[in-house]
Structures are given as structure tokens and as C-alpha cells.
Write an enzyme that holds these catalytic residues in place. Structure first.
Site, PDB file in Angstrom:
ATOM      1  N   ASP A  38     100.333  66.363  -4.871  1.00 35.54           N
ATOM      2  CA  ASP A  38     101.203  66.077  -6.144  1.00 35.54           C
ATOM      3  C   ASP A  38     102.291  65.170  -5.732  1.00 35.54           C
ATOM      4  OD1 ASP A  38     102.476  65.800  -8.577  1.00 35.54           O
ATOM      5  OD2 ASP A  38     103.115  67.862  -8.770  1.00 35.54           O
TER       6      ASP A  38
ATOM      7  N   GLU B 233     108.216  60.439 -12.490  1.00 35.98           N
ATOM      8  CA  GLU B 233     107.479  61.265 -13.263  1.00 35.98           C
ATOM      9  C   GLU B 233     107.947  62.512 -13.125  1.00 35.98           C
ATOM     10  OE1 GLU B 233     104.203  64.366 -14.149  1.00 35.98           O
ATOM     11  OE2 GLU B 233     105.276  63.934 -12.342  1.00 35.98           O
TER      12      GLU B 233
HETATM   13 ZN   LIG Z   1     102.449  65.485 -10.427  1.00 38.24          ZN
END
Ligand SMILES: [Zn+2]
Length: 711
Positions: free
Chosen positions: A357, A394
């Protein structure tokens, strides 16, 4: 960010009529163009390469790259340089966002005895990154600051219903420090509810039942979260820079005052289960309800006390709250409709090394970009513009993508064909996909043409087998909820979106151990799943960019909408309201028949000839209005940024999806009149969507659009 990937259950959806076999023409393509496109895609999807995916993954995850740090400037340059080398036109957009960084975060147990809780995750000998890299401060992004000491109360997941349960037990968190486990909701909801109920501080910890030893061996022996492992993550609820709601954070932008921002005001600290056990073990008071018991090896109690904790959080709010962030773009300009854009993107920031991620999503975008850039070198020119994007910040609340969408909203409203999201594209073998129902049949078709790295057939075959799908049915796909960069495109502007990826055990989500070593040992040792995600991405952008007629599937779309009607009727019955979804259902039915007529007209027109440029332009302009018609400029009740009326992240969960939110939020509020108003409003909008499809059909047949039907 992103929710831990939805496990796709063996719940099935019925396949829709217009399934297209390999021999039939692709929707939106003439037979000749279809054969050419199939050949182009077949050639292009050969290019993504596991070895280079591994190389990019290693390079991008070798250091912790939190947004707003110099390391994040280096990932920007790395990505831009690669795209330049491949011959893509590149662009970087800088936004100045309000994003304070935590500078000090400490926790103690102060009663019944004193103990320092060591928050750092620490090095793991076999994981090079964990001892060559300085670990980032353990933090929940956008935590309040302060130094608080108070008795501890265990609040289960910290959901609205958990506080109701505490009320029934006669327990309040007012003036206390709440401790909640991760899971069942976005962490920002836990922070909001704790503050709302009067807690002076909040600890959020990873219970071993969720992603620790209860699930499997822990890192580095297995992939799951070890006792010192921490899930960092933002606790901000709005999307985008909270100081510039609805408009881009250009340097010098006017900002709302800090004391009016929609952010947490109490200190919030994420914790490992090793540390959390030091607080939970000594709690007294009432037994927890059975479902509140977690995986730690003792019986849980609610408290309050006798355990007391002290939490200390400081940040650079006063000195350096505004930080630059950088979105990057690699661009292939369209030859026929350059103002129409197909965007594929993934976030480039992380909470640690971020191999899963979201280095995996970034690598998928890079490999897809490289494959398409090669095709361009060999003379391919897409009809529409293709953009390969990486988003910054993000993890703090979708800042990079949201500021971009707000910056370019007019252009995107008129020319945004689709946004394809890559967030955690590869961390295991289990394929999942979803998005707007208009793009699902295309995504399914493309997975039939990409080999699964397991060697057991196509991605589609393996996906079907794992979901135990019966003949005539399709594997279930996810509805857009919250938690990733599609939100600006989908929720704010109504642009169709799709996402996909290969999931696995998880276990190091937002941890220092989400590293290249973890990925190479457990997540995707061969990096073949990274390459497979990229193959799907390359085919998706080409298919959308090259079609004569935009290949949205509004038959499947309407069909999907019908499934949500029974739940509305049960809600009406539950409230004893004299109401029915029948008129909404009829409008959706009209959309479905318009879509069926359009699809058969499109297929028969394209079977005989390629229509002229202006016919195509008028047809596609009408098609672009379909999902825009299901948005409204004033947005949802009380949250105007969310304009899409089909799916939204549930405002009481943050990750989970809510369908028909204008209606369902009114039902939840128990507001009969508003519900009836919203039901009528959405019915009208489905008729407008049906009208847009009918207009597309008339345009394709060279007829004038009908007049006066749009109510
Ligand atoms: Zn992410």
C-alpha cells in the site's frame, strides 16, 4: 488508505444478456476495429514484466515515503523520470495542503502502576528496510494534539452501536480515554464518535483477532501482524484538503480558519496489541458483551479503570502545517478526441515503505504505462487521451486526487470517460474487482484474456473457481464505497470508475513491515501478480480510449440497480410508511429498455459501417450524460461535495458502501417527507439517464434528440 479488500463471497449475480464472446465484436467497435483492438491488446498485455515490477517495487519501497517529506519528492522524480524515458509527456501538479505532521507521540500507563509504552515497531533482523530506515513517528494523521491522563474505557470497535451498548451498561467515556479496536469502520469514524461522546483521548489498536496471530503466523515467520506491529492511518473524515473544501489548494488559496476545520480535536494514538494489552488486561468493571471479546489471552472488561493512561501528541501545526504535495501524470494524447480522457491512477504515498500500500498500485500503473508507451513507439495512437497518474497524500484523506479533481473539474465533467484505480494492486493471489456497473462487463471480459499467474487458466477462470460461481452466473463485483482515490471522480463528478487487484492475507497494513521483504516473502514473491494487474490496466485503458462508441454497459447498470429496490420497500414497511419503490423501479426499467435498444442499435450499426466522426461525437456526448444525470449539483443532504446519488461511503462507516444515499440517508434520519421527496427526485434522474441513452441511440441513427421529455 483503502479498506482492507472486501472478501468476495460466493454470492452471485446473474449474468446479463450482452455477454460477448471472443469471436463477437467488442461493444462499441465495428468487427474490423474490434479485431484490430483485440490484436493491439494481445500484443500490449504481453509487455508488463515481473522482473521490472520487482525492480520498481524495490526502488519505491526502499525508504519510508510519507506525504510531505523529502522522500516523497524522490518517488515523484523516480516515477516522472521513468515515464519520460518511455517517451510519455509528463506533468507534475503541486498543491499546498494543510497537513500537520505529528512530531511527538507518547503513551504511558499511569495507574495502577507506571509503565512507558514503547510505541515503535522496531527492526526485524531479516527485513533490511526495517533496520536501514528510520521508522516514521507512529501517528494517526490529523490527530488532535494534547497531553491527557484519564481512566481507560474499552469501546469495542468504537462504532455508534457500541456507544449505545455502553449507554445500556451505564458506562460513559466522558472525561475518559477510550480504547477501540481497528476494524468494521474507517478509523475517522472511531475518532469522531469518541470525541462526540466526550472522550478526552482515543487509542486505536490492532486486535490479534483481526489481523494478528489468531489469523496466522506473524511476521517475519508468517504474513500476519506481530505484537509490536501498528496500523497507522488518517482519522480525517472529509475528502481532500480540509482547509479548501470544494476548490483546489493552489499556493496562496484562501483557507478556512484552523479552528473551524472538520478534524479531530482530541489526541488519537494507534497502538500494537502488545501495548494495548498493557491497558486492557488490568481493566475492571463490567464484563464485556460476548461479541466484544477479542483475541488477547485474557477476559476483556469495559472499565472504566482502574487502569489509567496518559497520551501525549504534538504536531507542527503552528510552524509547518502547509506542505506541498505532488501528483504526477504521464500523458498519451488522443488522436481523434483528445479532450476526452481515460485516467488510470494509484497513490504514491505510504505510511511506511508501503510495498503493498501502495507501491504495488504505483508499479501496476507504471507497468501499464510502459506497455502502452511501447505501443505508441510502434505507431499506435489512441483515439482518446490516456493519462497515467500517481497521487500524493491519499493516505491523509485522498488529498492529491481530490485537489486535482477540484482543479480540473470542468474539463473532467465534459471529457472524463473513466477513472481506473489501483490501490493495493497485488498483495496475494485472490482477484477482486468492482466499480460502476457500467464498466463491469468490460473488466470481466478483459480478465478472460489475461493469464492468471497460478497457471490455472485466465484470471477470470481462477476468480470464478474461487467464488464457486454456477453456470450462467458471474462472480460478484464490489460497489464503490470509500477509502481511495476514485472518490473525487465518482462521488464528486459522476465519472464511471473501476478498480481491481489481487488480495491476500494482509497483516502489515499501514505498518513499518509493509516492506519489499514482506512482499517478496509472502505477498507476491514472483511479482507476477503485479504484472497481471498491469496487464488488465493496459487493456482497460486501450479498450476505453479506442472504442468508436463508448463501451458503457447500461443494461447491466440498470439491472444492478433493480436489485436494491426490495431493501427500500422493507425499510418503508419497517417505518410503517405508505410508500413504495414502484415508480423508481419503473424508471430504472425504462432505463434498462432504453439501454437494450441502444445496445442492439449500436451493434447493428457498427456491424455494417463505421459511423462518421460527428455521429460518433454526438452519440458519445449523450452517453457521457448518463451517469452525470444521476448526480446533482447540490449534492447529498448535509454534504454537498458528494453529488453522486447511486453509491457513497456510508457516513457512519467510512468504508462500507451505501446505495441510493439520498433516499437511504433520509430513511435513516426517519424523515418521511424527505424520503418521499428524494424518491421522486431520484426517479426523475433515472428518467433523465434513460433519456440520455435514448438520445445516444437517436444520434447514432442520425436523428435529432427528442424534446421536452427530460423532466
Ligand atoms: Zn492505499
Amino acid at each position: 488508505m483503502r479498506a482492507p479488500r472486501l472478501l468476495v463471497p460466493a454470492v452471485l449475480t446473474i449474468a446479463c444478456a450482452a455477454t460477448v464472446g471472443a469471436q463477437q465484436a467488442l461493444p462499441g467497435y465495428s468487427p474490423e476495429a474490434s479485431a484490430k483492438e483485440r490484436a493491439l491488446e494481445a500484443e500490449t498485455i504481453k509487455r508488463p514484466d515481473a522482473r521490472s515490477a520487482s525492480e520498481y517495487s524495490r526502488a519505491l519501497s526502499h525508504e519510508v515515503h510519507i506525504s510531505g517529506t523529502p522522500a516523497q519528492a524522490r518517488t515523484r522524480d523516480y516515477v516522472v523520470n521513468l515515464m519520460k524515458q518511455w517517451g510519455l509527456q509528463t506533468e507534475v501538479r503541486t498543491y499546498d495542503v494543510w497537513m500537520p505532521h505529528t512530531t511527538v507521540m507518547q503513551a504511558w500507563r499511569v495507574a495502577p502502576d507506571t509503565m512507558v509504552l514503547h510505541l515503535a515497531e522496531g527492526p526485524v533482523p531479516e527485513d533490511t528496510t526495517s533496520w536501514t530506515q528510520k521508522e516514521a513517528v507512529i501517528a494517526n494523521g490529523y490527530s488532535g494534539t494534547g497531553d491527557v491522563t484519564a481512566p481507560v474505557v474499552y469501546v469495542n470497535y468504537g462504532l455508534i452501536e457500541d456507544y449505545a451498548q455502553l449507554d445500556s451498561l451505564g458506562i460513559s467515556v466522558k472525561g475518559k480515554i477510550a480504547i477501540a479496536r481497528y476494524g468494521r469502520s474507517y478509523r475517522g469514524i472511531k475518532a469522531r464518535e469518541a470525541e462526540k461522546h466526550g472522550a478526552v483521548g482515543l487509542v486505536i489498536y490492532s486486535d490479534p483477532e483481526d489481523d494478528g496471530y489468531v489469523r496466522g503466523d506473524v511476521y517475519p515467520k508468517g504474513p500476519m501482524r506481530p505484537s509490536q506491529g501498528v496500523q497507522r492511518g488518517s482519522i480525517m473524515n472529509p475528502d481532500g484538503d480540509p482547509s479548501t473544501p470544494g476548490y483546489p489548494s493552489h499556493p496562496g488559496a484562501k483557507r478556512i480558519p484552523v479552528d473551524q476545520l472538520d478534524v479531530s480535536h482530541i489526541p488519537v494514538i494507534p497502538m500494537s496489541y502488545g501495548n494495548a494489552a498493557q491497558l486492557l488486561r488490568g481493566l475492571d468493571g463490567k464484563d464485556v458483551p460476548q461479541s466484544w471479546q477479542g483475541g488477547l489471552p485474557f477476559h476483556y472488561h469495559v472499565g472504566p479503570g482502574p487502569v489509567q493512561a496518559r497520551l501525549l501528541v504534538e504536531s507542527d501545526t503552528a510552524t509547518a502545517a502547509i506542505k506541498p504535495i505532488w501528483d504526477t501524470f504521464g500523458i498519451v494524447r488522443g488522436s481523434e478526441f483528445p479532450e476526452q480522457v481515460v485516467i488510470i491512477g494509484g497513490h504514491r504515498d505510504a505510511w511506511g515503505p508501503g510495498a503493498a500500500d501502495n507501491v504495488s498500485g504505483t508499479v501496476s500503473v507504471l507497468e501499464a504505462a510502459h506497455a502502452v508507451a511501447e505501443a505508441v513507439k510502434q505507431g499506435m495512437r489512441p483515439k482518446r487521451t490516456i493519462i497515467f497518474a500517481t497521487w500524493d497524500a491519499e493516505e491523509w484523506g485522498l488529498l492529491g486526487s481530490t485537489e486535482y479533481v477540484e482543479d480540473d473539474s470542468l474539463r473532467l465533467l465534459h471529457g472524463g470517460i473513466a477513472y481506473l484505480n489501483q490501490d493495493v494492486a497485488a498483495e496475494g493471489p485472490d482477484f477482486g474487482g468492482g466499480g460502476s456497473p457500467s464498466l463491469r462487463s468490460m473488466l470481466r471480459d478483459i480478465t478472460k484474456h489475461v493469464d492468471d499467474p497460478s497457471g490455472k487458466g485466465s484470471v477470470y477462470d481462477v476468480w470464478r473457481a474461487r467464488a464457486h460461481v454456477k453456470a450462467g452466473e458471474e462472480p460478484r463485483m464490489g460497489d464503490p464505497g470509500g477509502g481511495s482515490d476514485f472518490a473525487g471522480f465518482y462521488n464528486h463528478l459522476g465519472i464511471p470508475i473501476a478498480e481491481w487487484g489481487f488480495g491476500g492475507a494482509g497483516g502489515v497494513y499501514h505498518s513499518f513491515y509493509d516492506s519489499y521483504h514482506w512482499m517478496a516473502k509472502f505477498g507476491d514473491p514472483t511479482f507476477q501478480y503485479h504484472a497481471a494487474a498491469a496487464r488488465i490496466g493496459a487493456a482497460m485503458v486501450l479498450r476505453l480510449a479506442n472504442a468508436d462508441i463508448l463501451p458503457y454497459d447500461y443494461v447491466e447498470y440498470a439491472h444492478t440497480m433493480q436489485r436494491y429496490l426490495p431493501a427500500l420497500d422493507s425499510a418503508f414497511t419497517k417505518h410503517k410508511w405508505d410508500a413504495s419503490s414502484a415508480s423508481l423501479g419503473a424508471a430504472i426499467g425504462r432505463m434498462e429498455s432504453a439501454a437494450q435498444q441502444f445496445a442492439s442499435t449500436r451493434d447493428s450499426v457498427l456491424a455494417h459501417a463505421s459511423p462518421g466522426r460527428s455521429t460518433i461525437a454526438h452519440t458519445n456526448d449523450a452517453l457521457l450524460r448518463v451517469e452525470r444525470a444521476l448526480t446533482r449539483p447540490e449534492g447529498l443532504h448535509g454534504r454537498s461535495w458528494f453529488r453522486n446519488l447511486i453509491y457513497v461511503a456510508d457516513e457512519n462507516n467510512g468504508y462500507a458502501n451505501m446505495v441510493f444515499p439520498s433516499i437511504n440517508e433520509a430513511i435513516r434520519a426517519g424523515d418521511h417527507d424527505r424520503t418521499m421527496h428524494e424518491l421522486a427526485d431520484l426517479t426523475t434522474r433515472f428518467d433523465a439517464a434513460a433519456q440520455a441513452i435514448t438520445d445516444a441511440r437517436r444520434a447514432l441513427l442520425g436523428q435529432q434528440p427528442s424534446r421536452g421529455v427530460t423532466r
